[in-house]
Motif scaffolding. Structure first.
Motif, short mmCIF file in Angstrom:
data_model
loop_
_atom_site.label_atom_id
_atom_site.label_comp_id
_atom_site.label_asym_id
_atom_site.label_seq_id
_atom_site.Cartn_x
_atom_site.Cartn_y
_atom_site.Cartn_z
N LEU A 358 -2.46 115.63 57.57
CA LEU A 358 -1.81 115.34 58.87
C LEU A 358 -2.01 113.88 59.25
CD1 LEU A 358 -2.91 118.52 60.89
CD2 LEU A 358 -0.70 118.12 59.75
N LEU A 359 -0.95 113.29 59.83
CA LEU A 359 -1.06 111.93 60.36
C LEU A 359 -1.79 112.01 61.70
CD1 LEU A 359 -0.33 108.90 60.32
CD2 LEU A 359 1.82 109.51 61.48
N ILE A 360 -2.98 111.39 61.77
CA ILE A 360 -3.77 111.48 63.01
C ILE A 360 -3.71 110.21 63.84
CG2 ILE A 360 -5.33 113.20 62.02
CD1 ILE A 360 -7.38 110.94 61.68
N ASP A 361 -3.32 109.08 63.23
CA ASP A 361 -3.27 107.85 64.03
C ASP A 361 -2.50 106.78 63.27
OD1 ASP A 361 -3.62 106.23 66.16
OD2 ASP A 361 -5.81 106.06 66.01
N THR A 362 -1.90 105.85 64.05
CA THR A 362 -1.23 104.68 63.49
C THR A 362 -1.70 103.45 64.25
OG1 THR A 362 0.74 105.95 62.86
CG2 THR A 362 0.99 103.57 63.04
N LEU A 363 -2.25 102.49 63.53
CA LEU A 363 -2.73 101.25 64.12
C LEU A 363 -1.86 100.10 63.64
CD1 LEU A 363 -6.58 101.75 63.57
CD2 LEU A 363 -5.23 102.36 65.58
N THR A 364 -1.44 99.23 64.57
CA THR A 364 -0.61 98.08 64.22
C THR A 364 -1.26 96.81 64.76
OG1 THR A 364 1.40 99.42 64.31
CG2 THR A 364 1.67 97.03 64.37
N LYS A 365 -1.39 95.81 63.87
CA LYS A 365 -1.93 94.51 64.27
C LYS A 365 -1.08 93.41 63.66
CE LYS A 365 -6.78 95.66 65.15
NZ LYS A 365 -8.18 95.26 64.89
N THR A 366 -1.27 92.20 64.15
CA THR A 366 -0.55 91.04 63.62
C THR A 366 -1.53 90.12 62.92
OG1 THR A 366 -0.75 89.91 65.76
CG2 THR A 366 1.26 91.15 65.37
N SER A 367 -0.99 89.41 61.94
CA SER A 367 -1.85 88.55 61.12
C SER A 367 -2.31 87.32 61.89
CB SER A 367 -1.10 88.12 59.86
OG SER A 367 0.02 87.31 60.22
N PHE A 368 -3.50 86.84 61.49
CA PHE A 368 -4.03 85.60 62.04
C PHE A 368 -4.73 84.87 60.91
CE2 PHE A 368 -7.50 83.18 64.09
CZ PHE A 368 -6.74 82.34 64.87
N ASN A 369 -4.25 83.64 60.64
CA ASN A 369 -4.78 82.85 59.52
C ASN A 369 -4.65 83.61 58.19
OD1 ASN A 369 -5.44 80.66 61.14
ND2 ASN A 369 -7.53 81.41 61.52
N GLY A 370 -3.63 84.42 58.07
CA GLY A 370 -3.35 85.09 56.81
C GLY A 370 -4.09 86.40 56.60
N TYR A 371 -4.83 86.88 57.59
CA TYR A 371 -5.61 88.11 57.44
C TYR A 371 -5.39 89.04 58.63
CZ TYR A 371 -8.24 86.01 53.58
OH TYR A 371 -8.60 85.43 52.38
N VAL A 372 -5.64 90.35 58.36
CA VAL A 372 -5.64 91.36 59.41
C VAL A 372 -6.87 92.24 59.18
CG1 VAL A 372 -4.48 93.39 60.37
CG2 VAL A 372 -3.15 91.38 59.74
N TYR A 373 -7.58 92.56 60.29
CA TYR A 373 -8.80 93.36 60.20
C TYR A 373 -8.64 94.62 61.03
CZ TYR A 373 -10.68 88.90 58.53
OH TYR A 373 -10.88 87.72 57.85
N PHE A 374 -8.99 95.76 60.44
CA PHE A 374 -9.04 97.04 61.15
C PHE A 374 -10.48 97.53 61.13
CE2 PHE A 374 -4.71 96.83 59.44
CZ PHE A 374 -3.95 97.13 60.56
N TYR A 375 -10.95 98.03 62.28
CA TYR A 375 -12.29 98.62 62.34
C TYR A 375 -12.14 100.04 62.88
CZ TYR A 375 -17.13 99.60 63.50
OH TYR A 375 -18.38 100.18 63.58
N LEU A 376 -12.67 101.01 62.09
CA LEU A 376 -12.57 102.42 62.44
C LEU A 376 -13.88 102.86 63.08
CD1 LEU A 376 -10.83 103.66 59.16
CD2 LEU A 376 -9.79 102.78 61.26
N LYS A 377 -13.87 103.08 64.37
CA LYS A 377 -15.08 103.43 65.10
C LYS A 377 -15.55 104.84 64.76
CE LYS A 377 -13.92 100.47 69.03
NZ LYS A 377 -13.67 100.43 70.49
N PRO A 378 -16.87 105.01 64.56
CA PRO A 378 -17.40 106.34 64.24
C PRO A 378 -17.17 107.36 65.35
CG PRO A 378 -19.00 104.63 63.69
CD PRO A 378 -17.91 103.97 64.47
N ALA A 379 -17.12 106.90 66.59
CA ALA A 379 -16.91 107.84 67.70
C ALA A 379 -15.51 108.44 67.68
CB ALA A 379 -17.17 107.14 69.03
N ILE A 380 -14.59 107.75 67.04
CA ILE A 380 -13.21 108.23 67.00
C ILE A 380 -12.90 108.88 65.66
CG2 ILE A 380 -10.79 107.54 67.17
CD1 ILE A 380 -11.68 105.26 68.98
#
Length: 405
Positions: A358-380
């Motif tokens: 099942l799809l539980i979440d979708t995160l969207t971010k924009t690049s900065f200096n050629g990189y994108v960072y996602f952090y998955l919090k343990p509480a979530i």
């Protein structure tokens, strides 16, 4: 003998009374109108004269289109004089009058005519904008009035003057039913028309009519872009040729042009522009993945352009994804463009998180200096196995059964 005397006495009384009635009827003269004039110029003094009768002064009832009034008489010698009030004599039209005498019924009417002069010019013109081509027109309405604000006599000449581009015209029109008017047709060219009028030496002020271009005809479009790469950063500019009507007049500034863009997935984008000196421009940011655009422009409900095809090349061939910190920190990049330079800031990167199919979440971010960072919090996102899908620049990478702890 006594009866005979009584009869003689009664007969004498009857004869005496009959003589008195005859004498009285002979001395009582009916009131008659002495004034014979029935046409007056507006603003002049009007006096109706009647014969007098035993010093009686009956009222004179006067009525016109503005209302009614009662006029008292003045006695001069053996004449009754009725001075018509100025509020009646200053207005043109028919005046009906009636003498309110109990013994005599007299009535009549007279006319108050306008002066053969012009003091002011009431001028109306509209619509203020018409379409070039000779079929559309505006109407000039002129009401010359005298010093008492009355319309001038019928058939008073009014000279209507028109100036358009290099031509000047004069037309004589004549008043009828208090006004005069003229329809003014447009010319084949667009521009500004100046209109004025003159009557008996009095001139109106200047009026302006805008003759605008007619319905635009079909036109062509072109595109300008710094390069043909789908970097999601640069701008493509769309431009029309000079949009004209069938008379070769350039359309008015501000004419609204809509550009419709259909991509290879049959999705439709839209951008708009307005004309300046007949040319409209609109802009659209480049796609961030390889795409084909079909562009067509419209002046809504009137005209359309040719179809234009643009192709955009893929700039990002591949990208790296790194999992750190118990797989809870996801680094996407470096994201490099067509010259191996870092992609400009603002490229969208989407992370989809699946668990147990099942799809539980979708995160969207924009690049900065050629990189994108996602952090998955343990509480979530609790510890366990997840499937990840990362999408950017039309490229998708999947990471299945990735464990978070």
């Amino acid at each position: 003998m006594q009866l005979k005397r009584t009869y003689l006495f009664l007969l004498g009384l009857i004869l005496l009374s009959s003589f008195a009635v005859v004498q009285h009827s002979e001395t009582t003269k009916p009131i008659t109108l002495l004034t014979t004039q029935t046409e007056y110029e507006v603003g002049t003094t009007i006096v109706l004269k009647f014969t007098a009768s035993e010093n009686e002064k009956p009222l004179l009832y006067c009525s016109n289109s503005y209302g009614s009034t009662l006029v008292s008489a003045s006695l001069e010698g053996e004449m009754l004089l009725y001075h018509i009030p100025q509020n009646i004599t200053k207005k043109i039209g028919v005046i009906n009058w009636e003498l309110l005498d109990k013994d005599t019924s007299i009535s009549g009417q007279f006319n108050i005519n306008p002066k053969a002069e012009v003091a002011t010019m009431e001028t109306y013109i509209g619509p203020p904008s018409i379409e070039a081509g000779g079929t559309d027109y505006t109407m000039l309405v002129v009401i010359p009035t005298d010093s008492l604000d009355n319309p001038v006599p019928t058939n008073t000449k009014v000279n209507a003057k028109f100036q358009f581009l290099a031509s000047e015209e004069n037309n004589d029109i004549f008043t009828k039913n208090l006004i005069c008017f003229k329809n003014i047709n447009s010319k084949k060219e667009s521009g500004r028309m100046l209109i004025s009028s003159e009557s008996l030496g009095i001139n109106s002020k200047e009026y302006t009519i805008n003759v605008t271009a007619a319905i635009p005809t079909d036109f062509k479009i072109s595109a300008k872009r710094p390069h043909d790469y789908a970097d999601g950063n640069q701008i493509t500019t769309f431009e029309t040729t000079v949009i004209k009507d069938k008379q070769d007049n350039v359309v008015s500034d501000g004419t609204f042009v809509t550009f419709f863009i259909t991509n290879k997935n049959q999705n439709i984008l839209k951008t708009t522009g307005t004309t300046i000196e007949g040319v409209a421009q609109a802009r659209m940011i480049h796609p961030d993945y390889a795409d084909n655009w079909s562009i067509k422009a419209y002046v809504d409900g009137m005209s359309e352009s040719n179809s234009l095809l643009l192709k955009y090349k893929q700039v990002i061939k591949d990208f790296d994804v790194t999992f750190l910190d118990k797989n809870r920190t996801i680094t996407v990049g470096p994201l490099q463009s067509f010259m191996q330079q870092m992609i400009p800031d603002g490229l969208h990167v989407r992370l989809q998180i699946h668990k147990d199919g099942l799809l539980i979440d979708t995160l969207t971010k924009t690049s900065f200096n050629g990189y994108v960072y996602f952090y998955l919090k343990p509480a979530i996102y609790k510890n366990g196995d997840y499937n990840f899908s990362i999408q950017t620049a039309g490229i998708e990478k999947e990471f299945n059964t990735t464990k978070l702890w």
